[in-house]
Design an enzyme around this catalytic site. Structure first.
Site, mmCIF file in Angstrom:
data_model
loop_
_atom_site.group_PDB
_atom_site.id
_atom_site.type_symbol
_atom_site.label_atom_id
_atom_site.label_comp_id
_atom_site.label_asym_id
_atom_site.label_seq_id
_atom_site.Cartn_x
_atom_site.Cartn_y
_atom_site.Cartn_z
ATOM 1 N N ASN A 14 -38.846 -12.787 -19.507
ATOM 2 C CA ASN A 14 -39.473 -11.471 -19.613
ATOM 3 C C ASN A 14 -40.083 -11.176 -18.253
ATOM 4 O O ASN A 14 -41.114 -11.724 -17.895
ATOM 5 C CB ASN A 14 -40.560 -11.487 -20.705
ATOM 6 C CG ASN A 14 -41.372 -10.198 -20.728
ATOM 7 O OD1 ASN A 14 -41.007 -9.211 -20.070
ATOM 8 N ND2 ASN A 14 -42.461 -10.193 -21.477
ATOM 9 N N LYS A 16 -41.477 -8.574 -17.266
ATOM 10 C CA LYS A 16 -42.602 -7.631 -17.321
ATOM 11 C C LYS A 16 -42.398 -6.561 -16.226
ATOM 12 O O LYS A 16 -41.252 -6.233 -15.920
ATOM 13 C CB LYS A 16 -43.931 -8.376 -17.204
ATOM 14 C CG LYS A 16 -44.016 -9.526 -18.223
ATOM 15 C CD LYS A 16 -45.378 -10.104 -18.402
ATOM 16 C CE LYS A 16 -45.308 -11.212 -19.445
ATOM 17 N NZ LYS A 16 -46.612 -11.777 -19.776
ATOM 18 N N HIS A 103 -44.518 -7.012 -27.981
ATOM 19 C CA HIS A 103 -45.189 -7.943 -27.066
ATOM 20 C C HIS A 103 -46.691 -7.665 -27.109
ATOM 21 O O HIS A 103 -47.114 -6.515 -27.251
ATOM 22 C CB HIS A 103 -44.644 -7.769 -25.647
ATOM 23 C CG HIS A 103 -45.106 -8.865 -24.742
ATOM 24 N ND1 HIS A 103 -46.367 -8.876 -24.197
ATOM 25 C CD2 HIS A 103 -44.509 -10.004 -24.337
ATOM 26 C CE1 HIS A 103 -46.512 -9.990 -23.478
ATOM 27 N NE2 HIS A 103 -45.389 -10.689 -23.549
ATOM 28 N N GLU A 105 -48.837 -7.448 -24.937
ATOM 29 C CA GLU A 105 -49.320 -6.486 -23.942
ATOM 30 C C GLU A 105 -49.122 -5.054 -24.443
ATOM 31 O O GLU A 105 -49.922 -4.167 -24.156
ATOM 32 C CB GLU A 105 -48.624 -6.744 -22.589
ATOM 33 C CG GLU A 105 -49.167 -8.022 -21.962
ATOM 34 C CD GLU A 105 -48.209 -8.769 -21.055
ATOM 35 O OE1 GLU A 105 -47.181 -8.199 -20.650
ATOM 36 O OE2 GLU A 105 -48.502 -9.950 -20.758
ATOM 37 N N GLU A 174 -46.287 -16.023 -29.325
ATOM 38 C CA GLU A 174 -46.933 -16.022 -28.014
ATOM 39 C C GLU A 174 -48.433 -15.876 -28.209
ATOM 40 O O GLU A 174 -48.945 -14.745 -28.347
ATOM 41 C CB GLU A 174 -46.425 -14.844 -27.166
ATOM 42 C CG GLU A 174 -44.950 -14.907 -26.873
ATOM 43 C CD GLU A 174 -44.613 -14.159 -25.592
ATOM 44 O OE1 GLU A 174 -44.011 -14.777 -24.717
ATOM 45 O OE2 GLU A 174 -44.974 -12.976 -25.467
ATOM 46 N N GLY A 180 -49.904 -15.882 -19.310
ATOM 47 C CA GLY A 180 -50.294 -15.627 -17.927
ATOM 48 C C GLY A 180 -51.572 -16.330 -17.520
ATOM 49 O O GLY A 180 -52.145 -16.018 -16.483
ATOM 50 N N SER A 216 -47.177 -19.338 -20.754
ATOM 51 C CA SER A 216 -47.305 -20.335 -19.690
ATOM 52 C C SER A 216 -46.287 -21.479 -19.802
ATOM 53 O O SER A 216 -46.601 -22.630 -19.500
ATOM 54 C CB SER A 216 -48.738 -20.875 -19.632
ATOM 55 O OG SER A 216 -49.639 -19.829 -19.320
HETATM 56 P P1 13P Z 1 -46.203 -16.234 -19.041
HETATM 57 O O1 13P Z 1 -45.034 -17.194 -19.167
HETATM 58 O O2 13P Z 1 -46.347 -15.649 -17.687
HETATM 59 O O3 13P Z 1 -47.472 -16.859 -19.572
HETATM 60 O O4 13P Z 1 -45.894 -14.986 -19.999
HETATM 61 C C1 13P Z 1 -45.481 -15.218 -21.296
HETATM 62 C C2 13P Z 1 -45.010 -13.949 -21.883
HETATM 63 O O5 13P Z 1 -45.786 -13.049 -22.141
HETATM 64 C C3 13P Z 1 -43.567 -13.778 -22.081
HETATM 65 O O6 13P Z 1 -43.287 -12.670 -22.867
#
Ligand code: 13P
Length: 259
Positions: A14, A16, A103, A105, A174, A180, A216
């Protein structure tokens, strides 16, 4: 509850809101050639979910490779006066296989409810895409002992889409506190939630649904997560932007045996 059936692993990047035409060109070429040369390519599905403007670039860079591509969101609507929205049919035109929905976010920053997320999953299926439905608890919810209740609430409208729909989607756990932050859920913490998700999909008649873990994930911790019986792959954020890291995670997906 664990299944005895073998579930093919999936490692999905992903991106982002990262990238540029120049940087993506290098990253896509590196993962394409790295995975092509890997002796493990046949043993794990791999894909990247890129920002909308880069779908054509992903399509041209990855066509006829073992790497699929997809998007990070879609509209619930098929077409119409929805400024800024992108439909599943549009994504399909660019050869997308996957689309992320729900997601954390988007849930947190765009007010997406679990009901809307389920409707997006349905729209994706209607367009012939595989929705990757993301669920996860916040740190406050975990500390209040509400993790499994929250996951259950987030999954309920998705499971209500019915057996045929559930069988065709992918779920991703997640934990918000692990995204992150560099703070991965321990394999045991992740497995506990995955076992509950497995029980839920099994009860819906679909025990073979792929359950990804995200938060992560790096090359250094991927194998210990993938060794858990109900973790069928990963949804990778930051580490998917570094070709070597992403390829090593995909190799872990191909080679790690479940406990
Ligand atoms: P990270 O791997 O950067 O923690 O992000 C995970 C994520 O949100 C994947 O959709």
């Amino acid at each position: 509850m664990t299944t005895t059936q073998k579930i093919r692993r999936l490692v999905l990047g992903n991106w982002k809101m990262h990238g540029s035409l120049a940087a993506n060109g290098q990253l896509l070429a590196a993962i394409r050639s790295g995975w092509n040369q890997s002796s493990h390519a046949a043993a794990c599905d791999v894909g990247v979910c890129v920002p909308f403007p880069y779908l054509a670039q992903a399509e041209s860079a990855l066509t006829d490779s073992d790497i699929a591509w997809g998007a990070q969101d879609l509209s619930v609507h098929d077409q119409g006066a929805y400024t800024g929205e992108v439909s599943g049919a549009m994504l399909a035109e660019f050869g997308c296989r996957y689309v992320l929905v729900g997601h954390s976010e988007r849930r947190a920053m765009h007010g997406e409810t679990s009901q809307l997320v389920a409707e997006k999953a349905k729209a994706a299926l209607g367009a012939g895409l595989t929705p990757v439905v993301c669920v996860g608890e916040t740190l406050a919810e975990r500390e209040a002992g509400r993790t499994l209740a929250v996951i259950g609430e987030q999954l309920a409208p998705v499971l209500a889409l019915g057996k045929e729909a559930v069988a065709a989607l992918v779920l991703a756990y997640e934990p918000v506190w692990a995204i992150g932050t560099g703070k991965t859920a321990s394999p045991e913490q992740a497995q506990e939630v995955h076992a509950a998700m497995r029980a839920a999909v099994a009860q819906a008649g679909c025990p073979g649904v792929r359950l990804l873990y995200g938060g992560s994930v790096k090359a250094a911790n991927a194998a210990s997560l993938f060794a858990m019986p109900d973790i069928d792959g990963g949804l990778i954020g930051g580490a998917s932007l570094v070709a070597e890291e992403f390829l090593r995670i995909a190799e872990a997906g191909a080679t790690t045996r479940s406990a």
